[in-house]
Write a protein that holds these residues in place. Structure first.
Motif, PDB file in Angstrom:
ATOM      1  N   GLY A  34       0.789  -1.224   0.000  1.00  0.00           N
ATOM      2  CA  GLY A  34       0.000   0.000   0.000  1.00  0.00           C
ATOM      3  C   GLY A  34       0.823   1.277   0.000  1.00  0.00           C
ATOM      4  N   ARG A  35       2.151   1.141   0.056  1.00  0.00           N
ATOM      5  CA  ARG A  35       2.991   2.340  -0.014  1.00  0.00           C
ATOM      6  C   ARG A  35       2.918   2.929  -1.417  1.00  0.00           C
ATOM      7  N   THR A  36       2.968   4.255  -1.492  1.00  0.00           N
ATOM      8  CA  THR A  36       2.913   4.925  -2.787  1.00  0.00           C
ATOM      9  C   THR A  36       4.209   5.682  -3.042  1.00  0.00           C
ATOM     10  N   TYR A  37       4.514   5.793  -4.320  1.00  0.00           N
ATOM     11  CA  TYR A  37       5.713   6.494  -4.776  1.00  0.00           C
ATOM     12  C   TYR A  37       5.308   7.351  -5.958  1.00  0.00           C
ATOM     13  N   VAL A  54      10.843   6.069 -13.248  1.00  0.00           N
ATOM     14  CA  VAL A  54      11.399   6.592 -12.002  1.00  0.00           C
ATOM     15  C   VAL A  54      10.575   6.112 -10.807  1.00  0.00           C
ATOM     16  N   ALA A  55       9.252   6.190 -10.902  1.00  0.00           N
ATOM     17  CA  ALA A  55       8.390   5.759  -9.798  1.00  0.00           C
ATOM     18  C   ALA A  55       8.582   4.270  -9.500  1.00  0.00           C
ATOM     19  N   VAL A  56       8.669   3.460 -10.544  1.00  0.00           N
ATOM     20  CA  VAL A  56       8.886   2.021 -10.350  1.00  0.00           C
ATOM     21  C   VAL A  56      10.259   1.776  -9.732  1.00  0.00           C
ATOM     22  N   ALA A  57      11.271   2.478 -10.207  1.00  0.00           N
ATOM     23  CA  ALA A  57      12.618   2.319  -9.647  1.00  0.00           C
ATOM     24  C   ALA A  57      12.635   2.705  -8.165  1.00  0.00           C
ATOM     25  N   MET A  58      11.932   3.757  -7.805  1.00  0.00           N
ATOM     26  CA  MET A  58      11.855   4.160  -6.403  1.00  0.00           C
ATOM     27  C   MET A  58      11.212   3.061  -5.563  1.00  0.00           C
ATOM     28  N   ALA A  59      10.139   2.484  -6.066  1.00  0.00           N
ATOM     29  CA  ALA A  59       9.446   1.418  -5.338  1.00  0.00           C
ATOM     30  C   ALA A  59      10.351   0.201  -5.167  1.00  0.00           C
ATOM     31  N   VAL A  60      10.965  -0.224  -6.252  1.00  0.00           N
ATOM     32  CA  VAL A  60      11.829  -1.409  -6.204  1.00  0.00           C
ATOM     33  C   VAL A  60      13.027  -1.168  -5.288  1.00  0.00           C
ATOM     34  N   ALA A  86       5.226  -1.544 -15.797  1.00  0.00           N
ATOM     35  CA  ALA A  86       4.103  -1.668 -14.864  1.00  0.00           C
ATOM     36  C   ALA A  86       3.598  -3.111 -14.832  1.00  0.00           C
ATOM     37  N   ARG A  87       3.469  -3.715 -16.000  1.00  0.00           N
ATOM     38  CA  ARG A  87       3.011  -5.114 -16.072  1.00  0.00           C
ATOM     39  C   ARG A  87       4.016  -6.081 -15.470  1.00  0.00           C
TER      40      ARG A  87
END
Length: 105
Positions: A34-37, A54-60, A86-87
């Motif tokens: 549930g964390r958002t980036y 960038v958002a995906v890299a931050m999450a990972v 995203a997929r």
């Protein structure tokens, strides 16, 4: 198109990031906890990344193993790399909205 409140929140976060940085696009993702980036696109002479990347890299890099959802706010259409990343982490379809927050897909 009616959105889940959590997906609407992603669009709001992406819009805010885009406006704050004066960027062409903003993105936000929600991980399995549930964390958002949120992020914007990066264009440097030595590095170019889309807001979704960038958002995906931050999450990972923060330990996310999967994504529940991903959203992009832009005047244009997402690139195939945005949809693929995203997929790859399980977000399914990339939610795309215009600068005013109106979902397009």
């Amino acid at each position: 198109m009616t959105l889940d409140p959590e997906d609407s929140k992603l669009i709001t976060l992406a819009r805010a990031a885009r406006a704050r940085n004066g960027s062409a696009e903003g993105a936000a993702v929600r991980d399995e906890t549930g964390r958002t980036y949120s992020a914007t696109d990066v264009t440097l002479s030595s590095l170019t990344l889309s807001a979704v990347q960038v958002a995906v890299a931050m999450a990972v890099s923060s330990g996310a193993r999967s994504l529940e959802a991903a959203a992009l706010v832009s005047e244009g259409d997402p690139g195939s790399a945005d949809e693929e990343v995203a997929r790859e982490l399980g977000a399914g379809a990339l939610l795309v909205a215009g600068p005013d927050g109106t979902p397009r897909s």
